[in-house]
Design a protein around this motif. Structure first.
Motif, short mmCIF file in Angstrom:
data_model
loop_
_atom_site.label_atom_id
_atom_site.label_comp_id
_atom_site.label_asym_id
_atom_site.label_seq_id
_atom_site.Cartn_x
_atom_site.Cartn_y
_atom_site.Cartn_z
N LEU A 1 0.83 -1.21 0.00
CA LEU A 1 0.00 0.00 0.00
C LEU A 1 0.86 1.26 0.00
O LEU A 1 0.55 2.23 -0.69
N ARG A 2 1.96 1.25 0.76
CA ARG A 2 2.87 2.40 0.81
C ARG A 2 3.51 2.62 -0.56
O ARG A 2 3.60 3.75 -1.04
N ALA A 3 3.92 1.54 -1.22
CA ALA A 3 4.53 1.66 -2.55
C ALA A 3 3.53 2.23 -3.54
O ALA A 3 3.85 3.16 -4.31
N THR B 1 14.72 10.03 -1.68
CA THR B 1 15.74 10.11 -0.65
C THR B 1 16.67 11.27 -1.00
O THR B 1 16.67 11.75 -2.15
N SER B 2 17.48 11.71 -0.06
CA SER B 2 18.35 12.85 -0.32
C SER B 2 19.34 12.58 -1.45
O SER B 2 19.78 13.51 -2.12
N ASP B 3 19.69 11.33 -1.68
CA ASP B 3 20.61 10.98 -2.77
C ASP B 3 19.90 10.24 -3.91
O ASP B 3 20.53 9.58 -4.71
N GLY B 4 18.58 10.39 -3.98
CA GLY B 4 17.79 9.72 -5.01
C GLY B 4 18.16 10.17 -6.41
O GLY B 4 18.49 11.34 -6.64
N ILE C 1 10.82 1.78 -10.35
CA ILE C 1 11.10 2.58 -9.16
C ILE C 1 11.59 1.66 -8.03
O ILE C 1 10.98 0.63 -7.77
N GLU C 2 12.66 2.09 -7.41
CA GLU C 2 13.18 1.41 -6.22
C GLU C 2 12.92 2.32 -5.03
O GLU C 2 13.31 3.49 -5.03
N LEU C 3 12.26 1.77 -4.02
CA LEU C 3 11.91 2.53 -2.82
C LEU C 3 12.77 2.09 -1.64
O LEU C 3 13.26 0.96 -1.61
N ASP C 4 12.90 2.97 -0.65
CA ASP C 4 13.56 2.56 0.58
C ASP C 4 12.51 1.95 1.52
O ASP C 4 11.34 1.79 1.13
N ASP C 5 12.89 1.63 2.73
CA ASP C 5 11.99 0.95 3.65
C ASP C 5 10.82 1.79 4.14
O ASP C 5 9.86 1.24 4.67
N VAL C 6 10.89 3.11 3.97
CA VAL C 6 9.77 3.96 4.39
C VAL C 6 9.00 4.53 3.21
O VAL C 6 8.12 5.37 3.39
N VAL D 1 14.40 5.82 -4.15
CA VAL D 1 15.86 5.76 -4.20
C VAL D 1 16.33 5.97 -5.64
O VAL D 1 17.25 6.74 -5.90
N GLN D 2 15.68 5.27 -6.56
CA GLN D 2 16.00 5.44 -7.98
C GLN D 2 14.75 5.27 -8.82
O GLN D 2 13.93 4.39 -8.54
N LEU D 3 14.61 6.11 -9.82
CA LEU D 3 13.53 6.03 -10.78
C LEU D 3 14.16 5.96 -12.16
O LEU D 3 14.97 6.80 -12.51
N ARG D 4 13.82 4.92 -12.90
CA ARG D 4 14.35 4.72 -14.26
C ARG D 4 13.20 4.87 -15.24
O ARG D 4 12.19 4.17 -15.13
N ILE D 5 13.34 5.79 -16.18
CA ILE D 5 12.32 6.09 -17.17
C ILE D 5 12.63 5.29 -18.44
O ILE D 5 13.75 5.36 -18.95
#
Length: 133
Positions: free
Chosen positions: A7-9, A33-36, A103-108, A112-116
């Motif tokens: 649900l969070r994703a 994230t700050s380094d996303g 899309i790669e998400l962190d635990d919250v 982290v990374q989005l690839r188009i």
């Protein structure tokens, strides 16, 4: 699988598309994230904090029609969203194309990374013209 993570994703990705269509640069960047990073066929790999201001500067209007959203059955931090992107570039040139963002998400639930991913051939000439390249 953790239903809360799924649900969070989904919520993060749906919010991302909403903010992207609204050209809300600060809102979109806050989802990362700050380094996303963003990996784009046209802009290359950039920190999200640099990518979205560039995209919005090259855009008059964005229209997004979401087709589907996929959450990995193995890891709910891995998501893909399929959509139709209607792009009016800064010079008024209009184009649209089918797109998939992985899309790669962190635990919250931050990105982290989005690839188009999309076929750039139909729009490369128009995009190069407005960029002066």
């Amino acid at each position: 699988m953790d239903d809360h993570a799924v649900l969070r994703a989904r919520a993060t990705v749906e919010r991302y598309l909403e903010l992207l269509a609204a050209a809300d640069v600060d809102g979109v960047i806050a989802l990362f994230t700050s380094d996303g990073t963003v990996v784009s066929p046209l802009y290359g790999t950039l920190p999200a904090s640099r990518f979205y201001p560039k995209l919005v500067a090259d855009t008059q209007r964005s229209e997004i029609e979401q087709q589907d959203l996929y959450v990995s059955v193995r890891d709910p931090r891995r998501v893909a969203v399929e959509f139709r992107y209607g792009w009016t570039m800064s010079d008024g040139t209009r184009t649209s194309f089918d797109c998939v963002d992985t899309i790669e998400l962190d635990d919250v639930g931050r990105i982290v990374q989005l690839r188009i991913i999309y076929d750039t051939h139909p729009l490369r000439a128009a995009w190069a013209a407005i960029r002066g390249t």
